[in-house]
Design an enzyme around this catalytic site. Structure first.
Site, PDB file in Angstrom:
ATOM      1  N   TRP A   1      11.956 -19.967   4.013  1.00 52.33           N
ATOM      2  CA  TRP A   1      11.557 -19.233   2.820  1.00 52.33           C
ATOM      3  C   TRP A   1      12.244 -19.823   1.590  1.00 52.33           C
ATOM      4  O   TRP A   1      13.390 -20.251   1.659  1.00 52.33           O
ATOM      5  CB  TRP A   1      11.927 -17.757   2.930  1.00 52.33           C
ATOM      6  CG  TRP A   1      11.329 -17.018   4.093  1.00 52.33           C
ATOM      7  CD1 TRP A   1      11.994 -16.495   5.161  1.00 52.33           C
ATOM      8  CD2 TRP A   1       9.942 -16.695   4.299  1.00 52.33           C
ATOM      9  NE1 TRP A   1      11.132 -15.884   6.016  1.00 52.33           N
ATOM     10  CE2 TRP A   1       9.849 -15.982   5.517  1.00 52.33           C
ATOM     11  CE3 TRP A   1       8.774 -16.945   3.575  1.00 52.33           C
ATOM     12  CZ2 TRP A   1       8.646 -15.502   6.026  1.00 52.33           C
ATOM     13  CZ3 TRP A   1       7.571 -16.469   4.076  1.00 52.33           C
ATOM     14  CH2 TRP A   1       7.518 -15.765   5.285  1.00 52.33           C
TER      15      TRP A   1
ATOM     16  N   TRP B   1      -4.108   4.154  12.772  1.00 46.16           N
ATOM     17  CA  TRP B   1      -3.141   3.093  12.459  1.00 46.16           C
ATOM     18  C   TRP B   1      -1.787   3.692  12.101  1.00 46.16           C
ATOM     19  O   TRP B   1      -0.742   3.139  12.456  1.00 46.16           O
ATOM     20  CB  TRP B   1      -3.678   2.234  11.312  1.00 46.16           C
ATOM     21  CG  TRP B   1      -2.746   1.155  10.846  1.00 46.16           C
ATOM     22  CD1 TRP B   1      -1.880   1.207   9.781  1.00 46.16           C
ATOM     23  CD2 TRP B   1      -2.560  -0.143  11.436  1.00 46.16           C
ATOM     24  NE1 TRP B   1      -1.176   0.031   9.664  1.00 46.16           N
ATOM     25  CE2 TRP B   1      -1.583  -0.816  10.670  1.00 46.16           C
ATOM     26  CE3 TRP B   1      -3.133  -0.784  12.528  1.00 46.16           C
ATOM     27  CZ2 TRP B   1      -1.169  -2.117  10.962  1.00 46.16           C
ATOM     28  CZ3 TRP B   1      -2.718  -2.082  12.814  1.00 46.16           C
ATOM     29  CH2 TRP B   1      -1.746  -2.732  12.044  1.00 46.16           C
TER      30      TRP B   1
ATOM     31  N   ASN C   1      -6.377  -0.754  -1.393  1.00 44.16           N
ATOM     32  CA  ASN C   1      -5.991  -1.301  -0.086  1.00 44.16           C
ATOM     33  C   ASN C   1      -6.347  -2.776   0.086  1.00 44.16           C
ATOM     34  O   ASN C   1      -5.571  -3.551   0.650  1.00 44.16           O
ATOM     35  CB  ASN C   1      -6.606  -0.474   1.048  1.00 44.16           C
ATOM     36  CG  ASN C   1      -8.127  -0.445   1.015  1.00 44.16           C
ATOM     37  OD1 ASN C   1      -8.715   0.091   0.092  1.00 44.16           O
ATOM     38  ND2 ASN C   1      -8.764  -1.006   2.024  1.00 44.16           N
TER      39      ASN C   1
ATOM     40  N   GLU D   1      -8.158   4.119  10.470  1.00 48.80           N
ATOM     41  CA  GLU D   1      -7.050   4.093   9.508  1.00 48.80           C
ATOM     42  C   GLU D   1      -6.065   5.228   9.792  1.00 48.80           C
ATOM     43  O   GLU D   1      -4.845   5.047   9.688  1.00 48.80           O
ATOM     44  CB  GLU D   1      -7.595   4.206   8.081  1.00 48.80           C
ATOM     45  CG  GLU D   1      -8.472   3.048   7.640  1.00 48.80           C
ATOM     46  CD  GLU D   1      -7.700   1.742   7.541  1.00 48.80           C
ATOM     47  OE1 GLU D   1      -6.528   1.769   7.143  1.00 48.80           O
ATOM     48  OE2 GLU D   1      -8.270   0.689   7.873  1.00 48.80           O
TER      49      GLU D   1
ATOM     50  N   TRP E   1       8.789 -12.041   3.303  1.00 46.59           N
ATOM     51  CA  TRP E   1       8.015 -10.802   3.264  1.00 46.59           C
ATOM     52  C   TRP E   1       8.877  -9.581   2.984  1.00 46.59           C
ATOM     53  O   TRP E   1       8.398  -8.589   2.418  1.00 46.59           O
ATOM     54  CB  TRP E   1       7.252 -10.605   4.581  1.00 46.59           C
ATOM     55  CG  TRP E   1       8.121 -10.503   5.809  1.00 46.59           C
ATOM     56  CD1 TRP E   1       8.533 -11.528   6.616  1.00 46.59           C
ATOM     57  CD2 TRP E   1       8.701  -9.321   6.373  1.00 46.59           C
ATOM     58  NE1 TRP E   1       9.311 -11.065   7.644  1.00 46.59           N
ATOM     59  CE2 TRP E   1       9.432  -9.719   7.520  1.00 46.59           C
ATOM     60  CE3 TRP E   1       8.663  -7.973   6.031  1.00 46.59           C
ATOM     61  CZ2 TRP E   1      10.123  -8.802   8.322  1.00 46.59           C
ATOM     62  CZ3 TRP E   1       9.355  -7.057   6.819  1.00 46.59           C
ATOM     63  CH2 TRP E   1      10.076  -7.484   7.948  1.00 46.59           C
TER      64      TRP E   1
ATOM     65  N   TRP F   1       3.293  -5.267   6.196  1.00 47.61           N
ATOM     66  CA  TRP F   1       3.841  -6.515   5.659  1.00 47.61           C
ATOM     67  C   TRP F   1       3.952  -7.581   6.740  1.00 47.61           C
ATOM     68  O   TRP F   1       3.637  -8.753   6.517  1.00 47.61           O
ATOM     69  CB  TRP F   1       5.188  -6.266   4.983  1.00 47.61           C
ATOM     70  CG  TRP F   1       5.012  -5.881   3.551  1.00 47.61           C
ATOM     71  CD1 TRP F   1       4.952  -4.629   3.023  1.00 47.61           C
ATOM     72  CD2 TRP F   1       4.817  -6.780   2.445  1.00 47.61           C
ATOM     73  NE1 TRP F   1       4.742  -4.677   1.668  1.00 47.61           N
ATOM     74  CE2 TRP F   1       4.657  -5.994   1.288  1.00 47.61           C
ATOM     75  CE3 TRP F   1       4.772  -8.165   2.319  1.00 47.61           C
ATOM     76  CZ2 TRP F   1       4.444  -6.544   0.019  1.00 47.61           C
ATOM     77  CZ3 TRP F   1       4.568  -8.722   1.068  1.00 47.61           C
ATOM     78  CH2 TRP F   1       4.397  -7.920  -0.064  1.00 47.61           C
TER      79      TRP F   1
END
Length: 455
Positions: free
Chosen positions: A293, A265, A331, A262, A349, A372
């Site tokens: 969309w 990341w 999370n 993490e 998004w 996202w």
């Protein structure tokens, strides 16, 4: 008296492991500066929740600097213009700063040229040093993680300076209260104080607390009703503690590779936005530019229901209400709520990304955009669009009953069997909304829309 050196604080609001501050302290008198710059980031100016945190973090930093015989100078405006003016005012020799990777800060750093001395301190390893065999940034996280192994463990964190020399004359400073960072009309941050204490001391305390339970992180982090997350993300975002300090603190615990990944990341996402600066505004895969969309009044109504936690899906509503009340979300629930907006509601998004940017206290530019796009399937390293999380079964699988009771009080009286889907159980309270779309209906609509991307 030698010329002073400016330390330009940004998202590195700490004294421990602060190489820019240490370099300036060794060179001569130090002028610590924080600039509230709403001009340079453009549309990505700091969101509302982050401003609340910033106010308290700067208060803490100013107090810590005073303990070293220094002070924090506050200025507002374009960072480049303010720093150039400070050099003129003070005769400062150099500006010291920790390297940042948001596109607006990279442009500002370039504009300052040789007057700026950049230091590494916010990453496990500089993203531009962790590259493929051809010298390009990694586009896939798993490959990045493997590449990072040649750069870890990172250097040990640096001790803070014991004292700081003051300049012969301090430049003028604005006052923090004049910046109006705290919400007042209305004060939507009343719940933040119960969950958070910004500042370096609190960050180091949070880190020490997490280290004691880090070995359970791999399992506990997925359980919304448990306190299994590190809750270090806002402290890392504002640089109140460094990633390498956390890395080395974890050396005292059992196996912690999941959490180390993490931390890594965060480095990876900065590498992505370094290579693709506008990643927060456009699809990582051009094929998704054709995605139909939903737009118009009905889509706006559904977006509002999602934002306010009124979708009829308890786990989704609990997450969105936690976000609004505390500036943070569990999370696992972040993935569930994001997937629901994108797949079940078929809403772009970027609408969710913007909402999180304003509401999250830990909304990194790189992390927010990459996360996202990972959920949406639009990113360069992402889930397939056709992978649609089932919020009802996710809620039950990860035992989110108590989490739902905490954040959706309308449902607190329901049993564990009924609380995940009160509609299906036939016991939905009158003051709780029905599902705005059925799971199967939403899934089929999303899969049909996804075919236009493949076509």
């Amino acid at each position: 008296m030698t010329s002073p050196h400016i330390v330009w604080f940004r998202q590195d609001l700490r004294l421990h492991d602060q190489p820019a501050l240490l370099a300036a302290a060794e060179a001569g008198p130090v002028i610590p500066v924080y600039i509230l710059d709403d001009d340079t980031p453009g549309d990505w100016r700091m969101g509302g929740a982050q401003r609340w945190w910033l106010h308290h973090s700067l208060t803490s930093l100013a107090k810590d600097l005073e303990g070293l015989g220094s002070r924090l100078v506050l200025r507002r405006g374009s960072a480049v213009d303010v720093l150039e003016a400070l050099i003129e005012e003070t005769g400062a020799e150099t500006i010291h700063a920790i390297r940042h990777y948001e596109p607006w800060w990279r442009k500002a750093e370039e504009a300052l040229g040789d007057r700026l001395c950049l230091h590494d301190g916010n990453h496990l390893a500089r993203p531009e040093l962790v590259t493929t065999g051809s010298g390009k940034p990694f586009r896939i996280y798993s490959a990045f993680w493997k590449g990072l192994q040649g750069h870890v463990p990172p250097e040990h964190p640096l001790d803070p300076p014991k004292t700081l020399s003051a300049p012969t004359k301090w430049p003028k400073s604005e006052t923090l209260n004049d910046w109006d960072l705290l919400p007042t009309k209305p004060d939507w941050a009343t719940g933040f104080d119960a969950d958070w204490v910004p500042g370096e001391a609190a960050a180091r305390e949070r880190m020490a607390d997490f280290v004691e339970k880090a070995a359970a992180y791999d399992t506990a982090r997925n359980m919304p009703s448990e306190e299994g997350s590190s809750r270090l993300s806002p402290h890392l975002h504002f640089g109140e503690v460094s990633a390498r300090a956390v890395w080395h603190a974890l050396d005292r615990t059992a196996e912690t590779e999941t959490f180390r990944k993490e931390l890594a990341w965060r480095d990876f996402t900065d590498g992505v936005v370094m290579a693709i600066p506008d990643y927060a505004d456009r699809n990582g895969r051009d094929a998704f530019d054709k995605m139909p969309w939903r737009k118009g009044a009905e889509a706006k109504k559904d977006l509002k229901a999602w934002q306010t936690g009124r979708t009829g899906y308890p786990i989704v509503d609990a997450g969105m209400r936690q976000l609004w009340a505390t500036g943070w979300m569990h999370n696992r629930v972040r993935m569930i709520t994001a997937s629901f907006l994108i797949k079940h509601l078929l809403i772009d998004w970027r609408e969710g990304e913007r909402w999180f940017w304003d509401c999250l206290i830990d909304a990194d530019y790189g992390n927010n955009s990459v996360n996202w796009q990972w959920v949406a399937g639009t990113g360069i390293d992402a889930n397939m669009f056709g992978r649609i999380m089932a919020p009802l079964s996710q809620s039950e699988k990860f035992d989110a009953g108590d989490y739902i009771r905490e954040w959706v009080p309308e449902l607190k009286g329901l049993s564990d069997a009924a609380i995940h889907d009160p509609d299906e159980a036939g016991c939905r309270p009158k003051d709780y909304p029905a599902k705005i779309i059925g799971h199967r209906e939403g899934r089929e609509r999303a899969l049909a829309a996804g075919k236009s991307v493949r076509g």
